[in-house]
Design an enzyme around this catalytic site. Structure first.
Site, PDB file in Angstrom:
ATOM      1  CE  LYS A   1      19.860  52.355  55.081  1.00 50.44           C
ATOM      2  NZ  LYS A   1      19.623  53.593  54.348  1.00 50.44           N
TER       3      LYS A   1
ATOM      4  NE  ARG B   1      20.447  64.221  56.423  1.00 51.23           N
ATOM      5  CZ  ARG B   1      19.900  64.324  55.220  1.00 51.23           C
ATOM      6  NH1 ARG B   1      19.193  65.391  54.904  1.00 51.23           N
ATOM      7  NH2 ARG B   1      20.059  63.373  54.323  1.00 51.23           N
TER       8      ARG B   1
HETATM    9  N1  BES Z   1      23.786  55.434  55.168  1.00 46.19           N
HETATM   10  C1  BES Z   1      22.764  55.939  54.321  1.00 46.19           C
HETATM   11  C2  BES Z   1      23.313  56.383  52.974  1.00 46.19           C
HETATM   12  C3  BES Z   1      23.871  55.305  52.097  1.00 46.19           C
HETATM   13  C4  BES Z   1      23.081  54.690  51.159  1.00 46.19           C
HETATM   14  C5  BES Z   1      25.208  54.966  52.174  1.00 46.19           C
HETATM   15  C6  BES Z   1      23.618  53.714  50.344  1.00 46.19           C
HETATM   16  C7  BES Z   1      25.742  53.994  51.368  1.00 46.19           C
HETATM   17  C8  BES Z   1      24.965  53.370  50.449  1.00 46.19           C
HETATM   18  C9  BES Z   1      22.091  57.133  54.972  1.00 46.19           C
HETATM   19  O1  BES Z   1      21.997  57.099  56.341  1.00 46.19           O
HETATM   20  C10 BES Z   1      20.701  57.188  54.449  1.00 46.19           C
HETATM   21  O2  BES Z   1      19.939  56.326  54.770  1.00 46.19           O
HETATM   22  N2  BES Z   1      20.400  58.211  53.667  1.00 46.19           N
HETATM   23  C11 BES Z   1      19.114  58.373  53.107  1.00 46.19           C
HETATM   24  C12 BES Z   1      18.699  59.809  53.317  1.00 46.19           C
HETATM   25  C13 BES Z   1      17.254  60.065  53.060  1.00 46.19           C
HETATM   26  C14 BES Z   1      16.378  59.336  54.060  1.00 46.19           C
HETATM   27  C15 BES Z   1      17.012  61.556  53.138  1.00 46.19           C
HETATM   28  C16 BES Z   1      19.193  58.041  51.632  1.00 46.19           C
HETATM   29  O3  BES Z   1      20.199  58.349  50.994  1.00 46.19           O
HETATM   30  O4  BES Z   1      18.246  57.439  51.134  1.00 46.19           O
HETATM   31 MN    MN Z   2      20.304  56.060  57.022  1.00 47.98          MN
END
Ligand code: BES
Ligand code: MN
Ligand code: ZN
Length: 494
Positions: free
Chosen positions: A270, A345
């Site tokens: 991230k 997911r």
């Molecule tokens: N846990 C995150 C989503 C999230 C982001 C929750 C900010 C709360 C605050 C999730 O696992 C994630 O990383 N999603 C990605 C998906 C993408 C890689 C397709 C996202 O939203 O960037």
């Molecule tokens: Mn994630």
């Protein structure tokens, strides 16, 4: 911190003045007068006893009576214990206003405040929402040494609406539980720890808790692929059931919660790194379903409920899954991994497929901090809700407004389904963002592949699951979003 309880008592002059602090709600009438709805008579008696005219005292501040606006006046009358009267603006007394007012009052009850309350409640219309907001506004979490863990004093509310206040206590306790779990740092909150918290519910005769780990999870390819990144203690699936005697003929609701105890993104790390700090909250969906089911023995709805907590840590290690891996979800669907940060997911799909295959649900609901895209679209006040069932969508939208956990019905756009195609597997799990955008929609479409023909609702709570500041009923950090909505919905199904 110890969860507070609101007490009821008939608020008369003697009891109102027999406590240190007294709270009264006020509004400004069309003539510009300050009034105290439904406690007018009591307010008048208190004024006489204290030798004050509240409207005059308040006019000194030029109050607007905006919901949640607070003024405190010190009082000293011989023979009267009450040392302070707190006025809370009630705005237009809509449900939302009464919640804001309750939350402001609740903040006054935090351990860091000097407070001892007799809150003479000011409106009976929205008393349940108002009282619940008091409990939510009072929430505070920290690990400071020497910090008091108990709210001060006893909180009395009018005895006019005992059932409403009792209901607020039950739901307030559940939301607090969710918030405590979400706030707990991830070095403490391992998957085993989270499962152990769930296991405590086993003490209740109406709840059963089963924990699956290790070899028992062989078929749960998503959970294993994500959770294998953190092999000690490894992933867990927790199954909690509320199935009292006679419940076989009741409607069956299965709740599936995303329980990522920390989300680094995995190998697709991230970035920017600051984003990661909030990721101890990535189990807010699991916390919401745990908290919801924990309240059911006290509510006794005629609904059978199973909660599935899909617990894993998405870590960066030598055992992390890789972009280009192919995994097999529960039920046999093969999936090409594209971005290991789309882990939610994967764990949810196992839970949904398991529920569809084994649990025969009438309603299948999942709740997850799933996509940043949901926050981009709706901000932090609404969750993104996906379902093909228009009746259910309407119902939940309405309950969202009354409970305070608001949801917005989003479209499952069929044109975007092909974004899930893969050259090497049944599905690719991350719709290539460049072509389709709509990250929250495509994530929902992915989940839909695993729900069979069930009545299904997906709640993406990435936005409202966490608050960046103390605002309204939310305290900074995990909000416990979804608990109020799910409890109200389940209670209404019976
Ligand atoms: N846990 C995150 C989503 C999230 C982001 C929750 C900010 C709360 C605050 C999730 O696992 C994630 O990383 N999603 C990605 C998906 C993408 C890689 C397709 C996202 O939203 O960037
Ligand atoms: Mn994630
Ligand atoms: Zn995540």
């Amino acid at each position: 911190m110890a969860i507070p309880t609101l007490l009821t008592r008939s608020i008369e002059l003697s009891s109102a003045l027999g406590v240190d602090y007294l709270a009264l709600g006020f509004v400004i009438s069309s003539e510009g007068l300050v009034t105290f709805p439904e406690s007018k008579k009591l307010a008048r008696e208190i004024e006489i006893e204290l030798g004050l005219v509240f409207a005059d005292e308040l006019s000194f501040f030029a109050p607007s009576a905006r919901a949640g606006e607070i003024y405190e006046i010190p009082v000293s009358a011989p023979g009267v214990k009450c040392e302070r009267v707190i006025f809370i603006g009630l705005g237009k007394q809509t449900l939302g206003d009464l919640r804001l007012a309750g939350a402001a009052l609740g903040r006054k009850m935090r351990p860091s405040e000097k407070s001892l309350f007799n809150a003479a409640v000011t409106s009976q219309k929205g008393i349940r929402a108002h009282a619940l907001a008091m409990l939510l506004g009072a929430f505070q979490w920290n690990m400071k040494t020497g910090q008091k863990r108990q709210l001060r004093g006893k909180w009395y509310l009018t005895d006019n609406c005992v059932a409403d206040i009792e209901s607020a206590n039950v739901i307030g306790k559940a939301v607090w539980l969710a918030r405590e779990l979400i706030h707990t740092p991830s070095n403490i909150k391992t998957t085993a720890w989270l499962a152990a918290q769930a296991k405590k519910l086993d003490r209740d005769a109406c709840l059963k808790v089963k924990i699956l780990a290790g070899k028992e999870l062989t078929q749960f390819g998503g959970l294993l692929a994500v959770g294998g990144s953190s092999p000690k203690p490894g992933p867990r699936m927790v199954e909690i059931s509320y199935a009292p005697r006679g419940s076989q003929s009741w409607p069956h609701v299965v709740l599936v919660g995303k329980g990522i105890t920390f989300d680094t993104g995995g190998i697709s790390l991230k970035r920017p790194y600051d984003l990661m700090i909030a990721m101890k909250s990535d189990m807010a969906g699991a916390a919401a379903v745990l908290a919801t089911i924990s309240a059911l023995p006290q509510i006794q709805p005629k609904v059978r409920v199973t909660a599935l907590l899909m617990c894993a840590e998405n870590s960066l290690s030598a055992t992390s899954q890789r972009p280009s891996d192919v995994i097999t979800q529960y039920g046999g669907t093969t999936v090409e991994i594209i971005n290991t940060d789309a882990e939610g997911r994967l764990v949810l799909a196992d839970g949904l497929a398991y529920a569809d295959a084994k649990l025969n649900p009438d309603y299948l609901v999942d709740i997850a901090t799933l996509t940043g895209a949901a926050t981009l679209g709706l901000g932090r006040q609404y969750a993104a809700m996906y379902t093909r069932d228009a009746t259910l969508a309407k119902k939940l939208s309405a309950l969202g407004e009354t409970s305070g956990d608001r949801v917005w019905h989003m479209p499952l756009i069929d044109d975007y389904v092909k974004s899930l195609d893969s050259d090497v597997a049944d599905l690719n799990h991350n719709a290539s963002a460049a072509k389709f955008s709509a990250g929250s929609v495509t994530a929902a479409l992915y989940l839909e592949k695993f729900v069979g023909r069930r009545k299904w609702v997906h709640l993406d709570i990435a936005g409202p699951g966490r608050s960046e500041s103390d605002a309204g009923e939310y305290s900074k950090g995990g909000t416990g979003f979804g608990v109020r909505l799910l409890i109200d919905w389940i209670a209404g199904l019976s």
